[in-house]
Design an enzyme around this catalytic site. Structure first.
Site, PDB file in Angstrom:
ATOM      1  N   LYS A 161       0.843  -1.204   0.000  1.00 60.47           N
ATOM      2  CA  LYS A 161       0.000   0.000   0.000  1.00 60.47           C
ATOM      3  C   LYS A 161       0.871   1.244   0.000  1.00 60.47           C
ATOM      4  O   LYS A 161       2.000   1.208   0.485  1.00 60.47           O
ATOM      5  CB  LYS A 161      -0.842   0.032   1.292  1.00 60.47           C
ATOM      6  CG  LYS A 161      -2.009  -0.905   1.326  1.00 60.47           C
ATOM      7  CD  LYS A 161      -2.819  -0.667   2.599  1.00 60.47           C
ATOM      8  CE  LYS A 161      -3.972  -1.651   2.691  1.00 60.47           C
ATOM      9  NZ  LYS A 161      -4.948  -1.508   1.603  1.00 60.47           N
ATOM     10  N   ARG A 215     -10.379 -11.247   1.772  1.00 61.81           N
ATOM     11  CA  ARG A 215     -11.266 -12.266   1.195  1.00 61.81           C
ATOM     12  C   ARG A 215     -10.617 -13.644   1.225  1.00 61.81           C
ATOM     13  O   ARG A 215     -11.322 -14.650   1.279  1.00 61.81           O
ATOM     14  CB  ARG A 215     -11.664 -11.853  -0.229  1.00 61.81           C
ATOM     15  CG  ARG A 215     -10.525 -11.737  -1.182  1.00 61.81           C
ATOM     16  CD  ARG A 215     -10.875 -10.898  -2.404  1.00 61.81           C
ATOM     17  NE  ARG A 215     -10.994  -9.473  -2.091  1.00 61.81           N
ATOM     18  CZ  ARG A 215     -11.293  -8.536  -2.974  1.00 61.81           C
ATOM     19  NH1 ARG A 215     -11.511  -8.860  -4.232  1.00 61.81           N
ATOM     20  NH2 ARG A 215     -11.366  -7.276  -2.618  1.00 61.81           N
TER      21      ARG A 215
HETATM   22  N1  BES Z   1      -8.125  -3.499   4.374  1.00 62.40           N
HETATM   23  C1  BES Z   1      -8.245  -3.091   3.036  1.00 62.40           C
HETATM   24  C2  BES Z   1      -9.520  -2.291   2.753  1.00 62.40           C
HETATM   25  C3  BES Z   1      -9.690  -0.973   3.464  1.00 62.40           C
HETATM   26  C4  BES Z   1      -9.367   0.223   2.840  1.00 62.40           C
HETATM   27  C5  BES Z   1     -10.258  -0.930   4.723  1.00 62.40           C
HETATM   28  C6  BES Z   1      -9.572   1.413   3.493  1.00 62.40           C
HETATM   29  C7  BES Z   1     -10.465   0.269   5.379  1.00 62.40           C
HETATM   30  C8  BES Z   1     -10.125   1.440   4.758  1.00 62.40           C
HETATM   31  C9  BES Z   1      -8.278  -4.305   2.118  1.00 62.40           C
HETATM   32  O1  BES Z   1      -7.520  -5.384   2.539  1.00 62.40           O
HETATM   33  C10 BES Z   1      -7.729  -3.899   0.784  1.00 62.40           C
HETATM   34  O2  BES Z   1      -6.587  -3.562   0.724  1.00 62.40           O
HETATM   35  N2  BES Z   1      -8.562  -3.936  -0.233  1.00 62.40           N
HETATM   36  C11 BES Z   1      -8.166  -3.588  -1.553  1.00 62.40           C
HETATM   37  C12 BES Z   1      -8.673  -4.648  -2.485  1.00 62.40           C
HETATM   38  C13 BES Z   1      -8.154  -4.519  -3.884  1.00 62.40           C
HETATM   39  C14 BES Z   1      -6.670  -4.777  -3.933  1.00 62.40           C
HETATM   40  C15 BES Z   1      -8.897  -5.488  -4.776  1.00 62.40           C
HETATM   41  C16 BES Z   1      -8.788  -2.245  -1.897  1.00 62.40           C
HETATM   42  O3  BES Z   1      -9.942  -2.011  -1.532  1.00 62.40           O
HETATM   43  O4  BES Z   1      -8.096  -1.433  -2.491  1.00 62.40           O
HETATM   44 MN    MN Z   2      -5.499  -5.272   1.925  1.00 64.39          MN
END
Ligand code: BES
Ligand code: MN
Ligand code: ZN
Length: 497
Positions: free
Chosen positions: A274, A348
């Site tokens: 990230k 997921r």
């Molecule tokens: N934990 C994150 C989602 C999240 C983002 C929670 C902001 C709370 C606040 C999750 O694991 C994630 O990184 N999701 C990705 C999925 C994508 C790579 C398909 C996302 O939402 O960008």
């Molecule tokens: Mn994530």
């Protein structure tokens, strides 16, 4: 937490202040139960002050009655516009103001009910918010500010309210308060403090001697049971993954419910790292897990006529030489092969394991909670959680309970068409769909792991579990979202099943 007590008659020593919410065009005292003399003199003082009840108006006067030292009126605007958010704003102001003024014993009068919750439950919602209003997370402050803590909050009864009714509501509010605080504290604790191992220890220790049986699965056991998603996401960190199982079974259960919660104690994204901005916030990526454990605490206390199982997969998602890589293929416990297209779509993967594993408990209903997608936060902000369900009546029930508890949910589509987004060149499915449709695609992914004939609901709490800045009357940090909703759901399933 300040003690919540009923205010029926004048205490020996006057209270430091009476905090009164005032709405436009309404007599704030009309619906309150106060000693006759106080009612009269305060009514007089309030009209002398020229209280109009405009939103944000603050007027304070020395109290003319012997029950209180001062009276503070806080304008909440039009009663029709009064919501849970404005309620929280008012209550937080009250507790902060009282703290600053060194008021240790205060009275609070809430003559207006928030209009965005069920009228019958509005009072309980109010009292729970009152109990939570002084929540702070100061575990890591070397000098927590004790001097500004209010000791006692005296609740002014409303007309039509009796001692017993108010007592029951206060008890419920205190319980909600304890469990929501528990979930918030976990959400606010940083990754180095709350590791999968520590979380598993604390969550299971909490059930010692209770009717809920807690088991912690370590890496070996996870491997043995084929929980590949949890193992794969956890393999990049020296902190080993866990899964906590919390099992409760009444003598003659009327229904079987499984609650699953995403427990990523820190989500750096893994190899699909990230960006640095806002990464620290990912310490709360276990908010779903926290809500499930808190709800199981309620089960341990209530002993409902149900079978209820909490499944809490716990991992830390980090990049390293041993981390799962984009392109890796996992064979999941239900036989589905998954190409890890993006290691940041880790939630997921671990939830898929928990959902597939739920089959062992022959559930009628499975509900999972997860801070799953940024897309859900983009879609709904921090006002409502995203809801996906394969069953209309369960979806409607959760929508209704959302209005009752103040933890509102908005239903999103679980269309078969979205499954196409997960098509992989190399495996049965991939774990990420890219940008467009990434919210419904995440639910379509989970759906593949839900056991047959199970009524299932997925709550994406990414937007509501944590607030970056003070919002909606909440302090920055974890909100404890889901605890009240799950408690209400279990209550209703136990009643109606
Ligand atoms: N934990 C994150 C989602 C999240 C983002 C929670 C902001 C709370 C606040 C999750 O694991 C994630 O990184 N999701 C990705 C999925 C994508 C790579 C398909 C996302 O939402 O960008
Ligand atoms: Mn994530
Ligand atoms: Zn995550």
């Amino acid at each position: 937490m300040a003690d919540l007590v009923q205010f029926w008659k004048a205490p020996e020593d006057p209270l430091d202040c009476l905090y009164l919410a005032t709405a436009e065009g309404r007599n704030p005292l009309e619906s309150l139960v106060l000693p006759g003399t106080a009612l009269k003199s305060i009514g007089h003082a309030v009209s002398e002050l020229g209280v109009r009840g405009l939103d944000g108006e603050v007027l304070v006067t020395a109290s003319p009655s012997r029950e209180f030292r001062r009276v503070a009126c806080f304008g909440i605007g039009k009663a029709e516009d009064f919501t849970v958010h404005s309620l929280r704003k008012f209550l937080r102001w009250v507790l902060e103001q009282a703290g600053r003024n060194r008021e240790y014993q205060i009275a609070v009068a809430l003559p207006v009910a928030p209009r965005d919750v069920d009228p019958e439950e509005a009072r309980t919602v109010e009292l729970a918010e009152l109990a939570l209003a002084d929540y702070r997370f100061d575990r890591f402050r070397s000098r927590p500010d004790e001097s500004t803590k209010v000791d006692g909050v005296h609740v002014v009864p409303l007309k039509g309210e009796d001692e017993k009714g108010l007592r029951i509501r206060l008890e419920r509010a205190r319980r909600v308060d304890t469990l929501v605080r528990l979930a918030r504290d976990w959400g606010n604790r940083p990754g180095n403090d709350l590791t999968p191992e520590r979380f598993a220890e604390e969550a299971s220790a909490m059930f010692a001697g209770s009717p809920v049986r807690a088991t912690v699965m370590g890496r070996k056991e996870l491997e043995k049971d084929g929980l590949r998603g949890i193992v794969a996401v956890g393999q990049g960190s020296v902190q080993e993954p866990r899964m906590v199982k919390l099992e409760y079974r009444a003598k003659k259960p009327r229904a079987s419910v499984v609650l699953a919660g995403k427990g990523v104690t820190f989500d750096a994204g893994g190899i699909s790292l990230k960006p640095a901005a806002e990464m620290a916030e990912m310490k709360h990526d276990m908010a779903g897990a926290a809500a499930v454990v808190a709800a199981m605490r309620a089960v341990a206390e209530d002993e409902p006529p149900l079978k209820v199982v909490g499944l809490v997969p716990l991992v830390e998602n980090l990049p390293s030489g041993t981390a799962v890589k984009p392109g890796d293929i996992l064979t999941m416990s239900n036989g589905t092969t998954v190409e890890v297209d993006n290691t940041d779509a880790e939630g997921r993967l671990i939830l898929a394991d928990a959902l597939a594993y739920s089959a062992r408990f022959h559930p009628d209903i499975v509900v999972d909670l997860a801070t799953l997608t940024g897309a859900c936060k983009i879609a709904l902000g921090s006002e409502m959680a995203g809801l996906f369900a394969n069953d209309d009546s369960l979806a409607q029930q959760l929508e209704r309970l959302g209005h009752r508890t103040g933890e509102r949910v908005w239903r999103m589509p679980l269309l078969p068409e979205y499954r196409d987004l997960l098509r992989s060149e190399w495996a049965d499915i991939k774990n990420s769909a890219g940008k467009w449709g990434s919210l419904p695609a995440s639910a379509a992914f989970l759906e593949r792991f839900v056991p047959d004939k199970v009524r299932w609901a997925h709550l994406d709490i990414a937007g509501v579990a944590y607030v970056q800045r003070s919002r909606n009357g909440l302090r920055p940090g974890a909100t404890g979202f889901g605890v009240r909703l799950l408690m209400a759901l279990l209550d209703e399933v136990a009643e109606k099943a």
